[in-house]
Design a protein around this motif. Structure first.
Motif, PDB file in Angstrom:
ATOM      1  N   ASP A   1      66.622 148.496  51.162  1.00  0.00           N
ATOM      2  CA  ASP A   1      67.384 148.008  50.001  1.00  0.00           C
ATOM      3  C   ASP A   1      68.619 148.890  49.819  1.00  0.00           C
ATOM      4  N   PHE A   2      69.673 148.312  49.238  1.00  0.00           N
ATOM      5  CA  PHE A   2      70.892 149.109  49.073  1.00  0.00           C
ATOM      6  C   PHE A   2      71.664 148.633  47.849  1.00  0.00           C
ATOM      7  N   ARG A   3      72.523 149.511  47.372  1.00  0.00           N
ATOM      8  CA  ARG A   3      73.350 149.220  46.198  1.00  0.00           C
ATOM      9  C   ARG A   3      74.450 148.237  46.544  1.00  0.00           C
ATOM     10  N   THR A   4      74.744 147.345  45.594  1.00  0.00           N
ATOM     11  CA  THR A   4      75.871 146.420  45.753  1.00  0.00           C
ATOM     12  C   THR A   4      76.729 146.537  44.503  1.00  0.00           C
ATOM     13  N   GLY A   5      77.846 145.820  44.497  1.00  0.00           N
ATOM     14  CA  GLY A   5      78.595 145.688  43.257  1.00  0.00           C
ATOM     15  C   GLY A   5      77.745 144.857  42.291  1.00  0.00           C
ATOM     16  N   GLN A   6      78.110 144.869  41.006  1.00  0.00           N
ATOM     17  CA  GLN A   6      77.362 144.037  40.054  1.00  0.00           C
ATOM     18  C   GLN A   6      77.698 142.585  40.310  1.00  0.00           C
ATOM     19  N   ASN A   7      76.667 141.754  40.242  1.00  0.00           N
ATOM     20  CA  ASN A   7      76.846 140.380  40.654  1.00  0.00           C
ATOM     21  C   ASN A   7      75.563 139.654  40.252  1.00  0.00           C
ATOM     22  N   HIS A   8      75.686 138.429  39.750  1.00  0.00           N
ATOM     23  CA  HIS A   8      74.473 137.746  39.262  1.00  0.00           C
ATOM     24  C   HIS A   8      73.495 137.380  40.390  1.00  0.00           C
ATOM     25  N   MET A   9      73.926 137.522  41.655  1.00  0.00           N
ATOM     26  CA  MET A   9      73.036 137.219  42.788  1.00  0.00           C
ATOM     27  C   MET A   9      72.141 138.415  43.139  1.00  0.00           C
ATOM     28  N   ARG A  10      72.397 139.559  42.557  1.00  0.00           N
ATOM     29  CA  ARG A  10      71.703 140.775  42.983  1.00  0.00           C
ATOM     30  C   ARG A  10      70.922 141.395  41.840  1.00  0.00           C
ATOM     31  N   ALA A  11      69.704 141.831  42.135  1.00  0.00           N
ATOM     32  CA  ALA A  11      68.870 142.490  41.125  1.00  0.00           C
ATOM     33  C   ALA A  11      68.888 143.985  41.410  1.00  0.00           C
ATOM     34  N   LEU A  12      69.767 144.711  40.742  1.00  0.00           N
ATOM     35  CA  LEU A  12      69.968 146.135  41.024  1.00  0.00           C
ATOM     36  C   LEU A  12      70.162 146.355  42.513  1.00  0.00           C
ATOM     37  N   GLY A  13      71.080 145.615  43.057  1.00  0.00           N
ATOM     38  CA  GLY A  13      71.388 145.783  44.478  1.00  0.00           C
ATOM     39  C   GLY A  13      70.735 144.713  45.336  1.00  0.00           C
ATOM     40  N   ASN A  14      70.969 144.848  46.629  1.00  0.00           N
ATOM     41  CA  ASN A  14      70.427 143.890  47.594  1.00  0.00           C
ATOM     42  C   ASN A  14      69.010 144.343  47.955  1.00  0.00           C
ATOM     43  N   ARG A  15      68.065 143.408  47.817  1.00  0.00           N
ATOM     44  CA  ARG A  15      66.641 143.759  48.008  1.00  0.00           C
ATOM     45  C   ARG A  15      66.089 143.201  49.311  1.00  0.00           C
ATOM     46  N   LYS A  16      66.961 142.940  50.276  1.00  0.00           N
ATOM     47  CA  LYS A  16      66.454 142.368  51.533  1.00  0.00           C
ATOM     48  C   LYS A  16      65.889 143.443  52.459  1.00  0.00           C
ATOM     49  N   GLY A  17      65.812 144.673  51.975  1.00  0.00           N
ATOM     50  CA  GLY A  17      65.254 145.731  52.812  1.00  0.00           C
ATOM     51  C   GLY A  17      63.816 145.446  53.196  1.00  0.00           C
ATOM     52  N   VAL A  18      63.498 145.801  54.437  1.00  0.00           N
ATOM     53  CA  VAL A  18      62.097 145.783  54.870  1.00  0.00           C
ATOM     54  C   VAL A  18      61.449 147.076  54.364  1.00  0.00           C
ATOM     55  N   PHE A  19      62.319 148.064  54.111  1.00  0.00           N
ATOM     56  CA  PHE A  19      61.893 149.286  53.433  1.00  0.00           C
ATOM     57  C   PHE A  19      62.633 149.358  52.103  1.00  0.00           C
ATOM     58  N   THR A  20      62.041 150.046  51.156  1.00  0.00           N
ATOM     59  CA  THR A  20      62.687 150.200  49.857  1.00  0.00           C
ATOM     60  C   THR A  20      63.855 151.171  49.991  1.00  0.00           C
ATOM     61  N   ARG A  21      64.605 151.317  48.930  1.00  0.00           N
ATOM     62  CA  ARG A  21      65.742 152.233  49.023  1.00  0.00           C
ATOM     63  C   ARG A  21      65.262 153.676  49.216  1.00  0.00           C
ATOM     64  N   ASP A  22      64.052 153.990  48.733  1.00  0.00           N
ATOM     65  CA  ASP A  22      63.537 155.344  48.997  1.00  0.00           C
ATOM     66  C   ASP A  22      62.682 155.400  50.259  1.00  0.00           C
TER      67      ASP A  22
END
Ligand code: GCB
Length: 587
Positions: free
Chosen positions: A544-565
């Motif tokens: 997962d990674f940070r994106t600009g604010q945008n109604h398509m994203r929930a606190l960033g892009n969550r398409k990670g197979v791993f979490t941001r941590d």
């Protein structure tokens, strides 16, 4: 540009650490700051500045921000015959640079290093180093920002800050800052090419360019540490080419990172004026019809599109995060990744060389809108191709250069634009194939300009939802359409995936759950593999990674197979099951 190195002829000193920062809210108020400014904040280098502060305007600052620090150099650096160089690993997006109030120069595009010879400017005692960094992106920059969205449907409408892409436009000094010394005569560039003959011997060619005043009778001597083989050549007009045959060469391969080290000496006036230890690997890369061959065997790419992105440090280099990423890629059974959507730190490519991963190294051109690009956009794009291709030339892990991700390559100005980018890239390297990553494969007008087609598609996510049958039927048809247009070139899936918030579960699965992400990846991978002509599956995204604010994203892009941590979601276990079972290569 050579990576800084400490050895018998060169010293290095790091300028990383805590620096001073000041936001430029008003250009008039910043007059004279190049001579030093009153610090407003502390900032870490390397790091993005954005996530360090607490106010909205600071986090999302779109414009100029000043960085500064002081340093001293040892007296024995400031002696005749020594050269002092200041190197910034990267500054995003662009930077103007001063030392002791004297303008050194500027650099644009935030992911390649730049350096200045400061021999004549560095003084005894404190030296004041100031950078005015600009985070603002425009239609002129690479990547672009502030695109007129009315004219361009579907591209990141409403993003804030207004970068025309789907990751947070982090700013700051993201990579190490170093001062180093060389002699007056020094090696400026070393490019290594390898080829292997039928008896398994490798011809290794070193092209060396020297800098500084040319003296007569100078030569370069190359010794390969592992085999003891050596050769030398006279420098002519500052350049020399040395070829060494390495008998029964050990071949660099996926998961078998055989590396060699050459010790290169520049001999001037009978004395060793400079030394550089250059690492390289012996491997071959070739396209054969729709296949990609590494060392003569077809490769099936398994892995991810990634981002340089982590909590608080944004895009700042962090060795611990990078090592964790490689460990996870090994654990899951990946063999490759793409440096989406910009050239990654040199330190990342070193790890890929050492761990035996294949890298598709991508330019910072993402979501280009050719019809809004200017002469300046094109010139900047061509210049950065040259910069990162030369920077990364000697990494055996880098097997493909990607010229752009998802440009609107059906627009009228796309083809003439990319013809020039391809020509500029081929002028640097013809030994590796060029890739274009497209999401408009069925109407892209530039596919025949490159050697490999990367395809991004999100069946089952955008406009999706289970059941999958309809989406997968569309997807099969789409891949066949792109294949017709790809003209016999290899095609690889460079992106597919689904957002999911870790901990969300549903049976039957629905959008945003871990179950759905796993189910969808399984469906798509089975379609990809059933085609028989796709040469790889890179999932979007590694984490997962940070994106600009945008109604398509929930606190960033969550398409990670791993979490941001960097913890696994369910999909990671599914991939591990299928990827660890596969051989790395398939016919
Ligand atoms: C894409 C882009 C990538 C985005 C991804 C998404 O096609 O290449 O940068 O993050 O889609 O998640 O929408």
């Amino acid at each position: 540009m050579l990576y800084p190195q400490q050895n018998s002829c060169r010293s290095t000193s790091s300028l990383d650490g805590v620096w001073n920062l000041r936001f430029e809210w008003d250009a008039d108020a910043a007059k004279g700051w190049e001579n030093g400014f009153a610090p407003e904040k502390k900032v870490a280098v390397p790091s993005s500045f954005n996530d360090l502060y607490t106010s909205y305007s600071e986090r999302n600052h779109w414009g100029h921000v000043w960085y500064g620090r002081e340093f001293e150099v040892p007296d024995f650096w400031r002696v005749s015959g020594r050269r002092v160089v200041l190197r910034v690993g990267s500054a995003a997006y662009s930077a103007e640079v001063w030392l002791n109030g004297v303008f050194l120069g500027s650099h644009e595009t935030g992911y390649t290093p730049f350096e200045f010879d400061i021999t004549e400017k560095v003084v005894a005692g404190l030296n004041r180093f100031v950078l005015r960094i600009n985070t603002r992106l425009t239609p002129d920059s690479v990547p672009q920002g502030e695109i007129i969205v009315n004219a361009t449907t579907g591209q990141f409408v409403g993003n804030h800050p207004p970068g025309n892409f789907d990751f947070y436009p982090y700013g700051g000094i993201h990579r190490p800052v170093v001062i180093y010394t060389t002699g007056e005569r020094y090696m400026e560039s070393i490019l290594v090419d390898t080829s292997v003959n039928t008896s398994g011997d490798a011809d290794v060619v070193f092209r060396i360019q020297a800098g500084g005043a040319v003296a007569t009778g100078e030569r370069v001597k190359v010794v390969i540490e592992e085999s003891g083989e050596s050769a030398e050549a006279l420098l002519e007009g500052g350049s020399a080419s040395v070829t060494i045959r390495v008998k029964s060469a050990r071949i660099w391969d996926i998961g078998k990172p055989e590396l060699y080290h050459a010790r290169i000496e520049l001999v001037s006036g009978g004395a060793v004026a400079d030394v550089y230890r250059q690492r390289f690997g012996v491997r071959t890369v070739r396209i054969d019809g729709e296949k990609f061959l590494l060392n003569g065997s077809p490769v099936y790419f398994k892995g991810f599109g990634k981002h340089e992105d982590f909590f608080l440090i944004g895009k700042g280099l962090n060795d611990a995060v990078n090592i964790r990423d490689f460990e996870l890629m090994k654990w899951v059974g990946a063999n490759s990744f793409r440096t989406s959507h910009y050239p990654y730190a040199e330190e990342v490519l070193d790890l890929a060389d050492e761990m035996g991963f294949l890298v598709i190294s991508e330019s910072p051109c993402v979501s280009l809108v050719p019809d809004q690009a200017t002469e300046k956009t094109l010139a900047t794009h061509c210049a950065v191709m040259r910069e990162f291709m030369l920077r990364d030339y000697n990494h055996p892990s880098v097997v493909v250069w990607c010229i752009a991700n998802e440009p609107l390559s059906f627009q009228e100005k796309a083809r003439p634009y990319f013809e020039k980018v391809v020509a500029a890239s081929r002028a640097v390297d013809t030994s590796r194939p060029l890739m274009l990553v497209t999401c408009f494969g069925d109407r892209d007008t530039c596919l025949d300009l490159v050697d490999i087609i990367g395809v991004n598609a999100y069946p089952g996510w955008y406009g999706g939802g289970a059941p999958f049958t309809q989406n997968m039927n569309w997807f099969k048809g789409f891949l066949n359409l792109v294949r017709e247009r790809a003209g016999g070139r290899p095609m690889m899936m460079t992106e597919f995936g689904a957002d999911c918030v870790q901990g969300f579960h549903m049976l039957p699965s629905e959008l945003w759950t871990e179950d759905y992400q796993r189910d969808l990846l399984k469906e798509i991978i089975s379609v990809i593999r059933s085609t028989g002509f796709i040469i790889g599956e890179h999932i979007w995204a590694f984490s997962d990674f940070r994106t600009g604010q945008n109604h398509m994203r929930a606190l960033g892009n969550r398409k990670g197979v791993f979490t941001r941590d960097r913890q696994p979601k369910m999909a990671a276990y599914f991939l591990r099951d299928i990827w660890q079972d596969d051989a790395n290569k398939s016919a």
